[in-house]
Design a protein around this motif. Structure first.
Motif, PDB file in Angstrom:
ATOM      1  N   THR B  19       0.850  -1.185   0.000  1.00 27.18           N
ATOM      2  CA  THR B  19       0.000   0.000   0.000  1.00 27.18           C
ATOM      3  C   THR B  19       0.891   1.242   0.000  1.00 27.18           C
ATOM      4  OG1 THR B  19      -1.876   1.132   1.035  1.00 27.18           O
ATOM      5  CG2 THR B  19      -0.292   0.121   2.549  1.00 27.18           C
ATOM      6  N   SER B  20       0.679   2.096  -0.991  1.00 29.75           N
ATOM      7  CA  SER B  20       1.462   3.328  -1.057  1.00 29.75           C
ATOM      8  C   SER B  20       0.790   4.396  -0.198  1.00 29.75           C
ATOM      9  CB  SER B  20       1.570   3.808  -2.511  1.00 29.75           C
ATOM     10  OG  SER B  20       2.170   5.093  -2.551  1.00 29.75           O
ATOM     11  N   GLY B  21       1.593   5.265   0.351  1.00 26.69           N
ATOM     12  CA  GLY B  21       1.046   6.415   1.077  1.00 26.69           C
ATOM     13  C   GLY B  21       0.656   7.546   0.135  1.00 26.69           C
ATOM     14  N   PHE B  22       0.755   7.296  -1.176  1.00 22.73           N
ATOM     15  CA  PHE B  22       0.604   8.376  -2.152  1.00 22.73           C
ATOM     16  C   PHE B  22      -0.342   7.985  -3.284  1.00 22.73           C
ATOM     17  CE2 PHE B  22       4.735   8.323  -0.138  1.00 22.73           C
ATOM     18  CZ  PHE B  22       4.782   9.587   0.420  1.00 22.73           C
ATOM     19  N   TYR B  30       5.138   7.725  -6.292  1.00 24.09           N
ATOM     20  CA  TYR B  30       4.441   6.447  -6.483  1.00 24.09           C
ATOM     21  C   TYR B  30       5.246   5.561  -7.432  1.00 24.09           C
ATOM     22  CZ  TYR B  30       0.772   3.031  -7.280  1.00 24.09           C
ATOM     23  OH  TYR B  30       0.070   1.859  -7.349  1.00 24.09           O
ATOM     24  N   ALA B  55      -2.753   4.911  -2.378  1.00 20.04           N
ATOM     25  CA  ALA B  55      -3.367   5.241  -1.087  1.00 20.04           C
ATOM     26  C   ALA B  55      -4.882   5.203  -1.245  1.00 20.04           C
ATOM     27  CB  ALA B  55      -2.914   6.621  -0.637  1.00 20.04           C
ATOM     28  N   THR B  61      -3.719   6.404   3.709  1.00 16.47           N
ATOM     29  CA  THR B  61      -2.360   6.681   4.164  1.00 16.47           C
ATOM     30  C   THR B  61      -2.206   6.549   5.682  1.00 16.47           C
ATOM     31  OG1 THR B  61      -2.090   8.153   2.277  1.00 16.47           O
ATOM     32  CG2 THR B  61      -0.480   8.368   4.048  1.00 16.47           C
ATOM     33  N   ALA B  64      -1.759   2.938   6.867  1.00 16.24           N
ATOM     34  CA  ALA B  64      -0.753   2.078   6.239  1.00 16.24           C
ATOM     35  C   ALA B  64       0.150   1.407   7.268  1.00 16.24           C
ATOM     36  CB  ALA B  64       0.087   2.880   5.244  1.00 16.24           C
ATOM     37  N   ALA B  76       4.392  -1.449   2.766  1.00 17.78           N
ATOM     38  CA  ALA B  76       3.941  -0.092   2.452  1.00 17.78           C
ATOM     39  C   ALA B  76       5.113   0.666   1.854  1.00 17.78           C
ATOM     40  CB  ALA B  76       3.435   0.627   3.696  1.00 17.78           C
ATOM     41  N   THR B  78       5.857   4.582   2.052  1.00 17.67           N
ATOM     42  CA  THR B  78       5.234   5.773   2.630  1.00 17.67           C
ATOM     43  C   THR B  78       6.270   6.611   3.363  1.00 17.67           C
ATOM     44  OG1 THR B  78       3.285   6.493   3.925  1.00 17.67           O
ATOM     45  CG2 THR B  78       4.555   4.627   4.800  1.00 17.67           C
ATOM     46  N   TYR B  82       4.341  10.571   8.523  1.00 13.08           N
ATOM     47  CA  TYR B  82       2.878  10.618   8.588  1.00 13.08           C
ATOM     48  C   TYR B  82       2.363   9.997   9.885  1.00 13.08           C
ATOM     49  CZ  TYR B  82       2.636  11.766   3.556  1.00 13.08           C
ATOM     50  OH  TYR B  82       2.741  12.361   2.321  1.00 13.08           O
ATOM     51  N   PRO B 179      -5.472  16.325   4.018  1.00 12.81           N
ATOM     52  CA  PRO B 179      -4.988  15.455   2.928  1.00 12.81           C
ATOM     53  C   PRO B 179      -4.809  16.239   1.628  1.00 12.81           C
ATOM     54  CG  PRO B 179      -6.975  14.555   3.971  1.00 12.81           C
ATOM     55  CD  PRO B 179      -6.791  15.926   4.510  1.00 12.81           C
TER      56      PRO B 179
END
Lengths: 346, 346
Positions: B19-22, B30, B55, B61, B64, B76, B78, B82, B179
């Protein structure tokens, strides 16, 4: 079963030899070839093995390019500019005088088509190249006497290689090509007046401060010198896709890790050198301007007679203008503040 | 035969989700997760597959970190900062206000024991981390009005995250956590007065220049922000040695390539933003000094109550002093000359 041969075919046993352009004593730069070999071997459970040899163990540094091209060894890890005698284009693919800094070199190679341009050129000599290290901006080197004006450069015998030597020559310097191990005695005897090498950590090992105490900066001929992994082109092409991916990622790791190592090792070495009497000196503005002008003349002259050089330098030069447009904003302002805060004891 | 099962065991089929934070629209950041996935898959002939999700596709995000720790996803990509709400130590492992620049971050992680220190901390939360990208020094962000003095900061509602928000708060700023997608309307309506995001290339996509034309630099809270690959620690430990080597090299490639991409993309975006009316402004010396002082207070206060934070910050801080000792010599002097040569049209 059916699966086993397919697996075996996709992971063939490959044992290659790599000749480094450097001695083992330069653990920063030689270490990047070892890191590459380690990751390639681990990633393939030992099926793809690259054995690094120090300069001179199989062939010397000057012979590394031909040794890879004619497949005496499958790989080299060396500085392209050592082979500038064959073509000046080899020079700027390591570092162009007043060219890109370290991050800009990486950006050019990975994201501005630099690797493609480089391999178009290297391919003609039977080579395939991947960036495999960067030293950071190098030092200008060690001088027996202070150098304050352009006049002080006239007649100066300086160990300095490749196209940087050509630039210096325009200002009256007599460039000398001397292998690393022979520099110290030449400086000590006064056969030469000055030498450039790399930066504090590597320079300290050779002890130049004892015989040439004035330590100038910056090395304007190496704003960020890229070291390359060279592969025999046919051998590279023969690798399965998986091994190519492994080699590409391992080379990139070696690239970022070499700079990380130089950055970690240089500060302590700089402290020790200054503690042992090295006199840090920036090149004067007059000298920097004269060298910049001489470099631009060299670029014009060489571009006029060498289309490969022109194609690559035109691209790098345009990129340099764009990069410094950006670097002068956030990066430079940040570093400027941090340097001053540090100087105040912050 | 005997060989086949052994080979199969050393190259198990592994299918992981990341899972990307972006969002995907940030192709720079990304894209590094995509590059990682591509190299890991190619290196293993598709046996080790990592599928990146933007995300919000699996979790948002903010979730994550827990998703990796509890193995909802194995990975992740990320920004550690965060998750500063859990512990401020997460903050400085991405970027410490007035901390290290990009190369110094890499040097710290790879060559000064930073990865070991980071994983000692992350390990307590069930995570294993590898650096997987760096944005370069970020911009200070977009302001609806000019900010000249510390007084101008008082009461300013600014979208700024984590410990940088805490530092700003000491100067009267009212930090807002919003966000990415919600920032533009908030700025347009005047719900907030300012926002920081990343740098020209990413910022341009969000169009902030249309509603907050003053574009300040540098982002002193992100001298070189490291993005991390986070692995569920048990899952990481379960990988065969070959897959770990492949992942380590692919993460390092993603790390250097992300910076290369930002450096290649930012200059053009900066030109376009300025062409579209963005007003470039350096933070005044007064503001920089006040922020620096406030950051040092934050470091003291947080270190006094958080031993993990103190251990990591003390190490980073000492390293920062050494690094700028060295960077001010060759690197900074070289960039300084090149910036001035460019300004003269050289």
């Amino acid at each position: 079963g059916v699966a086993a041969p397919a697996i075996a075919q996709s992971m063939p046993e490959v044992k290659w030899r790599l000749t480094s352009g450097f001695p083992k004593s330069l653990d920063t730069i030689y270490g990047a070839a070892e890191l590459f070999a380690k990751y390639v071997s681990e990633a393939t459970d030992g099926k793809f093995q690259v054995q690094p040899f120090a300069a001179g163990e199989i062939v010397g540094t000057p012979q590394a390019i031909d040794a890879v091209a004619n497949n005496t060894v499958e790989m080299a890890h060396t500085a392209s500019y050592y082979y500038v005698g064959k073509d000046p284009t080899y020079g700027i693919l390591t570092a162009a005088p007043f060219g890109l800094n370290t991050r800009q070199q990486n950006s050019w190679f990975y994201q501005n088509g630099g690797n493609e341009l480089a391999n178009e050129f290297y391919g003609k000599a039977g080579l395939y190249a991947l960036p495999g290290g960067n030293t950071g901006t190098q030092m200008g080197g060690w001088f027996r006497k202070e150098i304050k004006t352009v006049d002080d450069l006239k007649g100066l015998k300086m160990r300095i290689a490749g196209i940087a030597g050509q630039v210096m020559q325009k200002l009256g310097v007599i460039p000398q090509q001397i292998p690393g191990g022979d520099i110290y005695p030449a400086l000590e005897r006064g056969t030469i007046d000055a030498t450039e090498w790399v930066g504090p950590y590597d320079d300290e090992k050779l002890g130049f401060n004892k015989v040439a105490p004035f330590y100038y900066y910056p090395g304007w001929w190496e704003g960020g010198a890229t070291i390359h992994f060279w592969f025999n082109k046919e051998k590279w092409n023969s690798l399965p896709k998986s091994y190519k991916a492994i080699a590409e990622a391992a080379a990139a790791y070696a690239n970022i890790d070499m700079t990380a190592k130089y950055d970690a090792k240089n500060p302590g070495a700089l402290r020790r050198l200054v503690g042992a009497g090295a006199q840090l000196r920036p090149f004067s503005q007059e000298i920097m301007e004269a060298c910049y002008k001489a470099a631009n003349e060299m670029y014009e002259e060489t571009s006029a007679k060498n289309p490969d050089f022109k194609k690559i330098w035109d691209n790098m030069r345009a990129f340099r203008g764009e990069e410094y447009l950006w670097f002068q904003v956030a990066e430079y302002t940040y570093d400027n503040f941090m340097i001053r805060a540090r100087a105040r004891g912050g």
